[in-house]
Write an enzyme that holds these catalytic residues in place. Structure first.
Site, PDB file in Angstrom:
ATOM      1  N   GLU A 272       0.826  -1.211   0.000  1.00  0.00           N
ATOM      2  CA  GLU A 272       0.000   0.000   0.000  1.00  0.00           C
ATOM      3  C   GLU A 272       0.856   1.255   0.000  1.00  0.00           C
ATOM      4  O   GLU A 272       0.689   2.152  -0.826  1.00  0.00           O
ATOM      5  CB  GLU A 272      -0.914  -0.005   1.220  1.00  0.00           C
ATOM      6  CG  GLU A 272      -1.721   1.265   1.400  1.00  0.00           C
ATOM      7  CD  GLU A 272      -2.919   1.303   0.489  1.00  0.00           C
ATOM      8  OE1 GLU A 272      -2.973   2.211  -0.363  1.00  0.00           O
ATOM      9  OE2 GLU A 272      -3.795   0.439   0.621  1.00  0.00           O
ATOM     10  N   ASP A 276       1.281   4.002  -3.080  1.00  0.00           N
ATOM     11  CA  ASP A 276       0.891   5.403  -2.896  1.00  0.00           C
ATOM     12  C   ASP A 276       2.012   6.341  -3.329  1.00  0.00           C
ATOM     13  O   ASP A 276       1.791   7.300  -4.078  1.00  0.00           O
ATOM     14  CB  ASP A 276       0.544   5.668  -1.424  1.00  0.00           C
ATOM     15  CG  ASP A 276      -0.797   5.092  -1.030  1.00  0.00           C
ATOM     16  OD1 ASP A 276      -1.567   4.712  -1.933  1.00  0.00           O
ATOM     17  OD2 ASP A 276      -1.079   5.019   0.176  1.00  0.00           O
ATOM     18  N   SER A 449      -7.495   2.255  -3.908  1.00  0.00           N
ATOM     19  CA  SER A 449      -6.265   2.733  -3.283  1.00  0.00           C
ATOM     20  C   SER A 449      -5.233   3.106  -4.345  1.00  0.00           C
ATOM     21  O   SER A 449      -4.350   3.928  -4.093  1.00  0.00           O
ATOM     22  CB  SER A 449      -5.671   1.647  -2.382  1.00  0.00           C
ATOM     23  OG  SER A 449      -6.549   1.316  -1.339  1.00  0.00           O
ATOM     24  N   ASP A 491     -16.272  11.074 -19.497  1.00  0.00           N
ATOM     25  CA  ASP A 491     -17.495  10.554 -18.899  1.00  0.00           C
ATOM     26  C   ASP A 491     -17.599   9.050 -19.164  1.00  0.00           C
ATOM     27  O   ASP A 491     -17.564   8.610 -20.312  1.00  0.00           O
ATOM     28  CB  ASP A 491     -18.711  11.282 -19.499  1.00  0.00           C
ATOM     29  CG  ASP A 491     -19.997  10.958 -18.765  1.00  0.00           C
ATOM     30  OD1 ASP A 491     -19.931  10.315 -17.708  1.00  0.00           O
ATOM     31  OD2 ASP A 491     -21.071  11.363 -19.258  1.00  0.00           O
ATOM     32  N   VAL A 492     -17.699   8.268 -18.097  1.00  0.00           N
ATOM     33  CA  VAL A 492     -17.857   6.814 -18.207  1.00  0.00           C
ATOM     34  C   VAL A 492     -19.348   6.502 -18.160  1.00  0.00           C
ATOM     35  O   VAL A 492     -20.012   6.788 -17.162  1.00  0.00           O
ATOM     36  CB  VAL A 492     -17.117   6.084 -17.069  1.00  0.00           C
ATOM     37  CG1 VAL A 492     -17.275   4.575 -17.214  1.00  0.00           C
ATOM     38  CG2 VAL A 492     -15.641   6.475 -17.055  1.00  0.00           C
ATOM     39  N   GLY A 513     -23.981   6.160 -16.268  1.00  0.00           N
ATOM     40  CA  GLY A 513     -24.811   6.808 -17.286  1.00  0.00           C
ATOM     41  C   GLY A 513     -24.202   8.148 -17.639  1.00  0.00           C
ATOM     42  O   GLY A 513     -23.171   8.553 -17.071  1.00  0.00           O
ATOM     43  N   GLY A 515     -23.208  11.950 -17.620  1.00  0.00           N
ATOM     44  CA  GLY A 515     -23.104  12.882 -16.503  1.00  0.00           C
ATOM     45  C   GLY A 515     -22.651  12.183 -15.236  1.00  0.00           C
ATOM     46  O   GLY A 515     -22.064  11.101 -15.258  1.00  0.00           O
ATOM     47  N   ASP A 517     -22.650   9.943 -11.933  1.00  0.00           N
ATOM     48  CA  ASP A 517     -23.320   8.730 -11.461  1.00  0.00           C
ATOM     49  C   ASP A 517     -22.535   8.182 -10.271  1.00  0.00           C
ATOM     50  O   ASP A 517     -21.370   8.534 -10.067  1.00  0.00           O
ATOM     51  CB  ASP A 517     -23.430   7.682 -12.581  1.00  0.00           C
ATOM     52  CG  ASP A 517     -22.077   7.306 -13.160  1.00  0.00           C
ATOM     53  OD1 ASP A 517     -21.262   6.698 -12.433  1.00  0.00           O
ATOM     54  OD2 ASP A 517     -21.822   7.620 -14.345  1.00  0.00           O
TER      55      ASP A 517
END
EC number: 3.4.14.9
Length: 537
Positions: A272, A276, A449, A491-492, A513, A515, A517
């Site tokens: 971790e 990072d 993470s 946008d996904v 969708g 915009g 979400d």
């Protein structure tokens, strides 16, 4: 017995336990999975407890955060100094005097505070602590992925009623160290493709988000960024240097951390902590990087609380901080959650950008009164969805209302709090990262993470341009992000995340969708477009 009688003789109240109250009646005290009790602590053993003192002017602080974070406000970007914040929230003289007198009477030693004077950490023997906090009974526990040792009380504690206006909660009694959602998954079985080119590396990140070799820090500004590491999680400079030799050849970078705040242990590197540092310094390339190391090496410490206190004790801080840990929202007391929220407001008022991983369990799931519900976490929230504690902020109103009214795949309303603060705000790649830890390249490390330091590094690059142009850093980004409807982000619009495995939702949470979400927020970064959107004013 009336309040007047309760105010007489705090030391007597320590011994009698009368006129007491519970500051955290809703704090969960069940043992987290993977932890075991080692029995009662020795009465003469010393332990460290943190007292969260009641702050002043919290409503005013909230108003100031909104003013300095809203591009339409004349106060936008006019951040407070730590000294300004201290003047605003410092506990009253009565609170400081009352609590210090109470602790002194109980035999507390080696107490130290922070610049804002709203935390006080003291050392006591177990015997003294149990007298000071009636009901508490301290035990040793061990658990977690690194076999961490802690001292905690499985029973609720009480405080004298006279302290109710002065103390929010006492840290170091109930909350166990938070866990990371990071994991290493099996390597995909793809015939005929082997070698280091598989998986996510800095070059993949930089290409995906349209970062060129010129998109690095100048090395001439006072810009800096930071990540926080907990739970005996350490990075090694030698791992960072090897990582940059393997994966940092096509962009200017720094191969060492500029500053470590806190205790950096000498144990084995953690995946971790390694991830990072390595990806914050790859996305935010050539920018001075700090590491906040709050491993909770003393068994009474709460690492996340220690990190918050470090922020309240340093006047000059990095502009961007990334944190990849969280707790279940329902496992934390209201007093604790509200106080942490105030601590985050203190940071926002100073112009800091804090990014928290949103977790990897989709909408989450737990059973409430025999019915399944989605399960958020804190400070961010698990995967995506809606908080059960915090109401929806005004800056989210338009975007979230639009989603709720237009999504064709909305789960039943009984599964989530539609009026709660919605999350996530943004997204980034979270699967299949390469990391160097203990000098070994490790593939297929996955989790939000991983996303958090990537997005943090990209915001650091934007801060670089703003600082060099004479503008303030981005600070608390959300009001601007929502006002600009996610401009500068990809946008996904496809995909759903997981939730409860039952007959009603069949494991499906929310779906993406157009915009905003609750799966990917406004989307993933497109650096040139995001820079153009966020450079001015």
């Amino acid at each position: 017995m009336g309040l007047q009688a309760c105010l007489l003789g705090l030391f007597a109240l320590i011994l009698s336990g009368k006129c007491s109250y519970s500051p955290e009646p809703d704090q969960r005290r069940t043992l987290p999975p993977g932890w075991v009790s080692l029995g009662r602590a020795d009465p003469e053993e010393e332990l460290s407890l943190t007292f969260a003192l009641r702050q002043q002017n919290v409503e005013r602080l909230s108003e100031l955060v909104q003013a300095v974070s809203d591009p339409s406000s004349p106060q936008y970007g006019k951040y407070l100094t730590l000294e300004n914040v201290a003047d605003l929230v410092r506990p009253s003289p009565l609170t400081l005097h009352t609590v210090q007198k109470w602790l002194l009477a109980a035999g507390a030693q080696k107490c130290h505070s922070v610049i804002t004077q709203d935390f006080l950490t003291c050392w006591l023997s177990i015997r003294q602590a149990e007298l000071l906090l009636p009901g508490a009974e301290f035990h040793h526990y061990v658990g977690g992925p690194t076999e961490t040792h802690v001292v905690r009380s499985p029973h609720p504690y009480q405080l004298p009623q006279a302290l109710a206006p002065h103390v929010d909660f006492v840290g170091g009694l109930h909350r166990f160290p938070p866990t990371s959602s990071l994991r290493q998954r099996p390597e995909p079985q793809v015939t005929g493709t082997v070698g280091l080119h598989l998986g996510v590396t800095p070059s993949v990140i930089r290409k995906r988000y349209n970062l060129t070799s010129q998109d690095v820090g100048s090395g001439t500004s006072n810009n800096s960024q930071a990540c926080a590491q907990f739970l005996e999680q350490y990075f090694h400079d030698s791992d960072l240097a090897q990582f940059m030799r393997l994966f940092g050849g096509n962009f200017a970078h720094q191969a060492s951390v500029a500053r470590v705040v806190g205790q950096q242990g000498r144990g084995r590197a953690g995946i971790e902590a390694s991830l990072d540092v390595q990806y914050l310094m790859s996305a935010g390339a050539n920018i001075s990087t700090w590491v906040y190391s709050s491993p909770g090496r003393h068994e009474g410490q709460e690492p996340f609380l220690q990190w918050l206190m470090l922020l309240s004790n340093e006047s000059a801080l990095p502009h961007v901080h990334t944190v990849s840990y969280g707790d279940d929202e329902d496992s934390l007391s209201s007093a604790y959650i509200q106080r942490v929220n105030t601590e985050l407001m203190k940071a926002a008022a100073r112009g800091l950008t804090l990014l928290f991983a949103s977790g990897d369990s989709g909408a989450g799931c737990w059973s409430v009164s025999g019915r399944h519900q989605f399960r958020p976490t804190f400070p961010a929230s698990s995967g995506g969805g809606f908080s059960n504690v915090f109401p929806r902020p005004s800056y989210q109103e338009e975007a979230v209302t639009k989603f709720l009214s237009s999504s064709p795949h909305l789960p039943p309303s009984s599964y989530f709090n539609a009026s709660g603060r919605a999350y996530p705000d943004v997204a980034a790649l979270s699967d299949g990262y390469w990391v160097v830890s203990n000098r070994v390249p490790i593939p297929w490390v996955s989790g939000t993470s991983a996303s958090t330091p990537v997005f943090g590094g990209i915001l650091s690059l934007i801060n670089e341009h703003r600082i060099l142009s004479g503008r303030p850093p981005l600070g608390f980004l959300n009001p601007r992000l929502y006002q600009q409807h996610g401009a500068g982000l990809f946008d996904v619009t496809r995909g759903c995340h997981e939730s409860c495995l039952d007959e009603e939702v069949e494991g499906q949470g929310f779906c993406s969708g157009p915009g905003w979400d609750p799966v990917t927020g406004w989307g993933t970064p497109n650096f040139p477009a995001l820079l153009k959107t966020l450079l001015n004013p």
